[in-house]
Enzyme design. Sequence first.
Site, PDB file in Angstrom:
ATOM      1  N   HIS A 136       0.992  -1.179  -0.266  1.00 45.30           N
ATOM      2  CA  HIS A 136       0.117  -0.016   0.009  1.00 45.30           C
ATOM      3  C   HIS A 136       0.973   1.175  -0.054  1.00 45.30           C
ATOM      4  CE1 HIS A 136      -3.778  -1.767   0.352  1.00 45.30           C
ATOM      5  NE2 HIS A 136      -3.568  -2.734   1.427  1.00 45.30           N
ATOM      6  N   ASP A 166       0.225   6.614  -4.074  1.00 47.08           N
ATOM      7  CA  ASP A 166      -1.118   6.211  -4.786  1.00 47.08           C
ATOM      8  C   ASP A 166      -1.246   7.510  -5.936  1.00 47.08           C
ATOM      9  OD1 ASP A 166      -1.246   4.085  -3.161  1.00 47.08           O
ATOM     10  OD2 ASP A 166      -3.106   4.848  -2.226  1.00 47.08           O
TER      11      ASP A 166
END
Length: 378
Positions: A136, A166
């Site tokens: 992540h 991200d």
Amino acid sequence: MPLKSIRVLDLTRLLPGPYCTMLLADFGAEVIKVEDPMMGDYARAYEPKTDEKSAFFHSLNRNKKSICLNLKSHEEKQYFLRLVEEADIVVESFRPGVMEKLGLDYQILRDINPGLIYCSITGFGQTGPYKDKPGHDINYISYAGLLNLMGERDGKPVVPAAQIADIGGGALPAAIGILLALIERGKSGRGQFVDISMLDGVLSWLQILLPGYLTNHIEPERGKQTLSGGLACYEVYQTKDDRWLSVGALEPKFWSNFCKTIGKEEFIPKLGEPIDQQDVMKYEIQKVIRRKTLKDWLEAFADKDACVSPVHTLHEVIASPQVSARQMLQNIPQQTNSLQQPGIPIKLSETPGKIRSQAPEHGEHTKQILSQFGVKEK
């Protein structure tokens, strides 16, 4: 709109891929969100919700359509391949090898549509020893060395509140890569594979830190760098009412104005002093700033060029006249109320982006889209 004739098949979920395709949709691309029939994009379930739908999902998936296809089903895979024949772009964010197992990897889709631009957004890219690792945002900024440099000098690394890998490392490079590939296709007629690694993207953000290390091989330390806590002129100070004042007085003229306003003219010639002297100045400046409220200091600096700002809460952000003037919060009509969400950050003078529709229901456009391609569902 600049992307009006472009059709995108979006197989992504959560944040990086949907942010990328949101940018394309905001400028006119027809983005068809391909979701599995059972659950769809996990972000649909995120709290808080409005009209029983996630506010997070609403924002990222505006201007898109949704169809439900089970890509493990031979029949529904054929539906997808029919869509690929007339698509311009496919965006996916599965781990390397997943699309190949489904029989839908770039090599297969390219044979069907040689002009197809296929973008894959993954944590580590399609090559290298880490390519199959899960991860992540926090993991990618860790591997990039960025997290180690975030936080106060003697404390632990601080996890950022926004997802740097991200969005900055994944979504934005993906959108740029897709647009570059579109330009090239306009010349050659050929599509191509766009391989986006979020780790790569974060590494490319380290322009101030990494080139220096590659030159002198001196490991930068947390809280001691020019723009991350090392300088008194680039710091956050606490006010009397326990609010925060950010100071970015890097240039001599700004530093001079700042020091004069707080009554510390003796600090003016010390802008570039060593770290121990910077710590002394920070201590003294903090004592001064603590004597007045945030409102008092904002009034004191109102007509001064010193790069001084309040540290806003989100409540203050949405009330900001600057945010309003730039239309960075927009109201989107819904069934029962009006939903406010972030606006469009890219301003084009002739072909501006626009929020045309709210996020789709799960599979809302399945029948409509498949019928356009001559496919009749059973």
